[in-house]
Design a protein around this motif. Structure first.
Motif, PDB file in Angstrom:
ATOM      1  N   GLU A 121       0.619  -1.442  -0.156  1.00 35.55           N
ATOM      2  CA  GLU A 121      -0.268  -0.091   0.646  1.00 35.55           C
ATOM      3  C   GLU A 121       0.884   1.115  -0.426  1.00 35.55           C
ATOM      4  N   ALA A 122       2.326   0.968   1.027  1.00 35.40           N
ATOM      5  CA  ALA A 122       2.645   2.356   1.050  1.00 35.40           C
ATOM      6  C   ALA A 122       3.391   3.004  -0.570  1.00 35.40           C
ATOM      7  N   ARG A 123       4.028   1.599  -1.077  1.00 34.84           N
ATOM      8  CA  ARG A 123       4.729   1.532  -2.435  1.00 34.84           C
ATOM      9  C   ARG A 123       3.045   2.366  -3.541  1.00 34.84           C
ATOM     10  N   GLY A 124       2.511   1.422  -3.564  1.00 33.75           N
ATOM     11  CA  GLY A 124       1.323   1.503  -4.286  1.00 33.75           C
ATOM     12  C   GLY A 124       1.875   0.519  -5.853  1.00 33.75           C
ATOM     13  N   THR A 125       2.312  -0.681  -4.776  1.00 28.59           N
ATOM     14  CA  THR A 125       2.811  -1.642  -6.479  1.00 28.59           C
ATOM     15  C   THR A 125       2.758  -2.647  -5.495  1.00 28.59           C
ATOM     16  N   SER A 126       2.592  -4.415  -5.284  1.00 26.88           N
ATOM     17  CA  SER A 126       2.690  -5.063  -4.703  1.00 26.88           C
ATOM     18  C   SER A 126       4.128  -5.898  -5.047  1.00 26.88           C
ATOM     19  N   ASN A 127       4.525  -5.286  -6.272  1.00 30.41           N
ATOM     20  CA  ASN A 127       6.337  -6.759  -6.640  1.00 30.41           C
ATOM     21  C   ASN A 127       6.168  -6.067  -5.323  1.00 30.41           C
ATOM     22  N   ARG A 128       7.147  -7.515  -4.597  1.00 27.94           N
ATOM     23  CA  ARG A 128       7.856  -7.327  -4.022  1.00 27.94           C
ATOM     24  C   ARG A 128       9.650  -7.602  -4.414  1.00 27.94           C
ATOM     25  N   VAL A 129      10.184  -8.597  -5.237  1.00 28.83           N
ATOM     26  CA  VAL A 129      10.880  -8.584  -5.967  1.00 28.83           C
ATOM     27  C   VAL A 129      11.217  -7.740  -6.769  1.00 28.83           C
ATOM     28  N   VAL A 130      12.806  -7.363  -6.713  1.00 27.44           N
ATOM     29  CA  VAL A 130      13.198  -6.155  -8.057  1.00 27.44           C
ATOM     30  C   VAL A 130      14.254  -6.771  -8.417  1.00 27.44           C
ATOM     31  N   ILE A 131      14.664  -6.315  -9.640  1.00 34.10           N
ATOM     32  CA  ILE A 131      16.643  -6.698 -10.379  1.00 34.10           C
ATOM     33  C   ILE A 131      17.024  -5.546 -10.427  1.00 34.10           C
ATOM     34  N   HIS A 132      18.246  -5.027  -9.759  1.00 35.91           N
ATOM     35  CA  HIS A 132      18.774  -3.305  -9.744  1.00 35.91           C
ATOM     36  C   HIS A 132      19.797  -3.623  -9.817  1.00 35.91           C
ATOM     37  N   ASP A 133      20.664  -3.543 -10.855  1.00 36.77           N
ATOM     38  CA  ASP A 133      22.171  -4.098 -10.911  1.00 36.77           C
ATOM     39  C   ASP A 133      22.354  -5.034 -11.557  1.00 36.77           C
ATOM     40  N   GLY A 134      21.045  -6.337 -11.943  1.00 35.30           N
ATOM     41  CA  GLY A 134      21.395  -7.309 -12.620  1.00 35.30           C
ATOM     42  C   GLY A 134      21.193  -7.992 -11.350  1.00 35.30           C
ATOM     43  N   ARG A 135      21.123  -7.573  -9.978  1.00 33.57           N
ATOM     44  CA  ARG A 135      20.941  -8.520  -8.679  1.00 33.57           C
ATOM     45  C   ARG A 135      19.732  -8.504  -8.516  1.00 33.57           C
ATOM     46  N   THR A 136      18.831  -9.071  -7.990  1.00 30.53           N
ATOM     47  CA  THR A 136      17.871  -9.971  -7.620  1.00 30.53           C
ATOM     48  C   THR A 136      17.272  -9.365  -5.431  1.00 30.53           C
ATOM     49  N   TYR A 137      16.397  -8.945  -5.482  1.00 29.83           N
ATOM     50  CA  TYR A 137      15.975  -8.120  -4.568  1.00 29.83           C
ATOM     51  C   TYR A 137      14.932  -8.560  -3.812  1.00 29.83           C
ATOM     52  N   LEU A 138      14.153  -8.576  -2.656  1.00 29.92           N
ATOM     53  CA  LEU A 138      12.933  -8.622  -1.943  1.00 29.92           C
ATOM     54  C   LEU A 138      13.136  -8.012  -1.167  1.00 29.92           C
ATOM     55  N   LEU A 139      12.424  -6.313  -1.637  1.00 29.62           N
ATOM     56  CA  LEU A 139      11.730  -5.673  -0.825  1.00 29.62           C
ATOM     57  C   LEU A 139      11.762  -5.548   0.525  1.00 29.62           C
ATOM     58  N   PRO A 140      11.765  -4.548   1.521  1.00 32.14           N
ATOM     59  CA  PRO A 140      11.195  -4.704   3.066  1.00 32.14           C
ATOM     60  C   PRO A 140       9.327  -5.002   2.893  1.00 32.14           C
ATOM     61  N   SER A 141       9.103  -5.323   3.937  1.00 35.17           N
ATOM     62  CA  SER A 141       7.482  -6.285   3.442  1.00 35.17           C
ATOM     63  C   SER A 141       7.038  -6.214   5.277  1.00 35.17           C
ATOM     64  N   VAL A 142       6.024  -5.152   5.379  1.00 32.84           N
ATOM     65  CA  VAL A 142       4.741  -5.679   6.051  1.00 32.84           C
ATOM     66  C   VAL A 142       3.701  -6.229   6.347  1.00 32.84           C
ATOM     67  N   ILE A 143       3.487  -6.798   6.982  1.00 34.36           N
ATOM     68  CA  ILE A 143       2.419  -7.744   6.776  1.00 34.36           C
ATOM     69  C   ILE A 143       1.143  -7.074   8.193  1.00 34.36           C
ATOM     70  N   TYR A 144       0.275  -7.083   8.466  1.00 28.83           N
ATOM     71  CA  TYR A 144      -0.912  -6.288   9.196  1.00 28.83           C
ATOM     72  C   TYR A 144      -2.010  -7.924   8.888  1.00 28.83           C
TER      73      TYR A 144
END
Lengths: 356, 482
Positions: free
Chosen positions: B362-385
């Protein structure tokens, strides 16, 4: 290895192939299962199968035939009325593959004996086989091999079907206890009898060496096989388990083939094992896993395909549950070898081979 | 230039295997290192024979001597060009940092923080042993007996070595075994596949500082080789998931480091001031990129759960992938992108059950959690209520900044927290504090606003290494006149 040698071996193989085809497919001497197959498939095998390349006309052998076809269908005319042995392979679950036979194992293992050095397996020295016996051809074959060399053999059994079940249900402790039970029996024999030759599996050999010095008890030669032996394992067995003092003979074979010989092991080859089929009585090919008609190039991995060519059994293009690297002819073996054999699929996933 | 090669160490002797694996950079796919793999039989043979020599090599030193060596080793670890185990290659601290970052996905900034943590353990060994032995004079270990607290005590080693099966998730886990060598126990180490670097460098630092090399064995190996270490060492330590806990949890010879399920609880008396604790929770969730078992993975509050989750999300979405060399990097990538995908799929599956909201999405405006940056794969921090502790996502723990927030009446806290490595109980209520102190589910307890990630060296948790390695015996001895 000269091209002439390779060509001569191929010619000899094709001559042998034609003789075996004639034997199994002629109404006078033939085997019911193949005569029936030829009729159903409208094939004049004697005419159509002239070289090993022609074996592709058979497709891959269906192993269900060995499980469920009546034994009588496998008896060539000349053998009718002669009592036969039934040998099994596989069978951890369900019906095992069964092969009937008369003298093949003696012929195969007498030939194999010619490749052994008297220094490593001296005449008169007792042998110990520690490994799968039961319904396998190997038990009789090893005893015959020992006898041919003027020796007798003791046996300690290990049931691989049970071991595989234990591992599949993660009963590791139970598997360990079973292995200890096997080793304990071998130790008793070694304590009270003079043994110079040993036939066993890599894991059992390692376990035995935890309890005793293998050369220390007088063993001079060891046959080892049954599970994969990557180069590091071979080196470890030679240098540490056998203390560089005992001859290691890697073995690759089964109820359907006989015993393959190996190129002499050396550090220069990084202890990689290459096996050579006992041609012309059996042929090993390394084939493309997705298209088994096609062989792979030298140095490439593929699935092992076995063809058995004896008067007792004709079995074309059986896909083994192993994969290997196709290797070039070498030394006394003027035909292709199979290198670094391992369970089919081992490169991609974990395969249960068992503690044995 | 040849690749760094990490070989096997058999009681201090380098051994090169014929089974060599190559580790590739997840971005460039270029080879980064070659690792010699030990066959299971070799490990077993080593561990069943000649263990006495390694054990004896440490008994010639006093604990005090070893503490001094450890201080020197800390300096070498941080600053020296140290040998790798193979081919005469050496590794500078910068080389170490780059190799570790390349194979583990950790950004340089987090590697440096972990290096500092490891350095502290090297140099604070005296304090750490004080915590482990409850202030016992260490010459009692040297002599086998002595006086402590007015009574005669005697301790004997339970095993001749400590086997350790390490993970790849964070270099900091190595701090857990390091005191063992000061307690005179040789170590048998199996590194994680992507992280042979840290145990290798720690061992080399110890050896170069004067420890006997015989005390160190290092076996990169496949799964079956790990089992041999667990089977043959009379004392061993293993890191892993819930399956590892289930397999070894009941074995008294094994210290299992599984999921932490560390938590933050806020009492009724403090909940209206929850804004004051957001930074503390953020630190607990995200320090070391959420890769440690001491990171909080759940927050339990009597009310304002949704608001707390939203406040955490507003802060945690600020943590983003950066260049791997960024000095302010806080998020680690995954060396194996499939692992990130697997985690993401598991979270998404749980979110299908009604009652849970991804506040970071909700805060990011997107549910994408997996992102690729500079060719590396990340999971973005996630808070679940989640609206109930019974929701399947509550208390899940993953290898990135991930936290679930749930409301529960204070009286029910102890019925639903489950086993927790660390609990920070934010309260001044004596009654709740007493309940926290009495709770058998908590391994390490912080009472007050203390992040779960803040550790005192004199407060060992997750098992006491000294008690694991030594056993007290009753002793009586006559005095002989000389």
């Amino acid at each position: 290895m000269s091209d002439t040698n390779i060509a001569q071996a191929k010619t000899a193989l094709d001559i042998h192939l034609r003789e075996i085809i004639r034997w199994h497919f002629s109404p006078e001497t033939g085997t019911p299962i193949w005569l029936e197959w030829a009729e159903e498939n409208n094939m004049d095998a004697v005419k159509e199968i002239q070289t090993t390349e022609d074996l592709l006309k058979f497709g891959n052998f269906d192993e269900a035939w060995l499980r469920f076809k009546p034994h009588e269908e496998w008896i060539p005319k000349d053998y009718i009325g002669k009592a036969y042995s039934v040998f099994e392979t596989g069978g951890t679950t369900g019906m095992p593959k069964q092969r009937i036979g008369w003298e093949d194992y003696k012929i195969d293992y007498s030939q194999f004996s010619e490749l052994l050095d008297d220094k490593d397996f001296p005449s008169g020295g007792n042998w110990l086989m520690m490994g799968p016996t039961g319904p396998r051809r190997l038990r009789l074959a090893i005893e015959h091999l020992a006898n041919v060399r003027g020796s007798s053999c003791y046996f300690v059994d290990l049931d691989p079907r049970w071991v595989k079940k234990l591992i599949a249900r993660k009963a590791f402790h139970e598997a360990k206890l079973y292995m200890e039970h096997v080793i304990d029996q071998a130790l008793v024999i070694l304590k009270h009898r003079k043994v110079t030759g040993l036939f066993t599996t890599p894991k059992l050999l390692e376990s035995l060496a935890e309890k005793i010095s293998i050369p220390g008890v007088g063993i001079k030669g060891v046959f080892c096989g049954g599970t994969q032996m990557p180069p590091q394992t071979v080196r470890f067995l030679i240098e540490e388990v056998l203390e560089n003092r005992v001859k290691l003979i890697p073995t690759y074979g089964n109820t359907l083939m006989g015993l393959a010989a190996h190129k002499p092991l050396s550090a220069d080859d990084n202890y990689s094992i290459t096996y050579y089929a006992p041609q012309p009585r059996a042929i090993l090919r390394v084939v493309d896993t997705t298209n088994p008609e096609k062989g792979v190039d030298y140095g490439q991995w593929g699935r092992v395909e076995l063809t058995t060519l004896t008067k007792e059994l004709f079995m074309p293009r059986f896909l083994e549950r192993d994969e290997a690297i196709r290797r070039k002819p070498c030394g006394q073996f003027a035909w292709d070898g199979v290198g670094d054999v391992r369970p089919f699929g081992a490169g991609e996933s974990k395969v249960i081979e068992g503690v044995y | 230039m040849s690749l760094p090669r990490v070989s096997i160490l058999r009681q201090g002797e380098v051994y090169k295997s014929l089974d060599v694996i190559t580790i590739n950079d997840p971005v460039t796919h270029e080879p980064v290192a070659e690792i010699d793999m030990a066959n299971p039989g070799l490990i077993r043979r080593d561990l069943l024979r000649n263990t006495e020599r390694a054990f004896r090599s440490l008994q010639d030193f006093s604990c005090a001597d070893l503490i001094e060596i450890s201080k020197k080793a800390g300096d070498l670890f941080m600053n020296a060009e140290l040998p790798l185990f193979g081919d005469g290659q050496t590794q500078s601290p910068e080389d170490y940092l780059k190799c570790l970052a390349a194979t583990s996905g950790l950004p340089h900034a987090l590697v440096r923080k972990n290096m500092t943590k490891i350095f502290q353990v090297f140099t604070e060994m005296q304090e750490i042993l004080k915590g482990l032995t409850r202030g016992m004079p260490l010459d009692i270990i040297d002599e086998g007996m002595g006086h402590h607290g007015g009574v005669t005590v005697s301790y004997f080693p339970r095993a001749k070595s400590l086997g350790i099966v390490l993970p790849s998730n964070s270099p900091g886990v190595n701090t857990l075994w390091m005191p063992a060598v000061i307690l005179k126990s040789p170590v048998i180490l199996k590194p994680g596949r992507e992280e042979p670097w840290t145990p290798c460098r720690i061992m080399q630092a110890f050896i170069q500082a004067g420890m006997p090399k015989e005390a160190f064995s290092f076996y990169p190996t496949h799964h079956e080789g790990s089992s041999q270490i667990m089977d043959c060492c009379k004392r061993s330590m293993i890191f892993g998931g819930q399956d590892t806990v289930e397999r070894y949890g009941d074995n008294p010879n094994v210290e299992v480091h599984g999921p932490g399920w560390s938590k933050i609880l806020i009492g009724d008396d403090q909940i209206e001031d929850y804004q004051d604790y957001i930074d503390l929770i953020v630190e607990s969730v995200s320090l070391n990129s959420g890769r440690s078992c001491i990171n909080a993975s759940a927050v339990v509050v009597p009310k304002h759960g949704k608001k707390i989750a939203e406040a955490l999300a507003a802060e945690l979405v600020q943590i983003k992938p950066t260049a791997i060399g960024d000095p302010h990097a806080r998020l680690s990538s995954f060396a194996n992108p499939k692992f990130a995908e697997f985690i993401n799929a598991a979270i998404e599956e749980d979110l299908k059950t009604p009652g849970a909201v991804d506040c970071t999405a909700e805060a990011r405006g997107t549910s994408n959690r997996v992102v690729i940056h500079d060719g590396r794969t990340y999971l973005l921090p996630s808070v679940i209520y989640c609206d109930s502790p019974d929701h399947p996502i509550f208390n899940k723990e993953y290898l990135f900044p991930f936290v679930t927030v749930v409301e529960s009446e204070q009286k029910d806290f102890f019925n639903m927290i489950g086993q927790s490595l660390i609990v920070s109980g934010i309260t001044e209520d004596e009654s709740l504090s007493r309940e926290l102190l009495e709770c058998p589910l908590i391994d390490r307890l912080n009472i007050g606003p203390i992040p779960t990630t803040r550790l005192d060296w004199d407060q060992p948790h997750e098992g006491n290494l000294f008690e694991f390695l030594y056993k007290r015996r009753a002793i009586q001895r006559t005095h002989t006149e000389r």
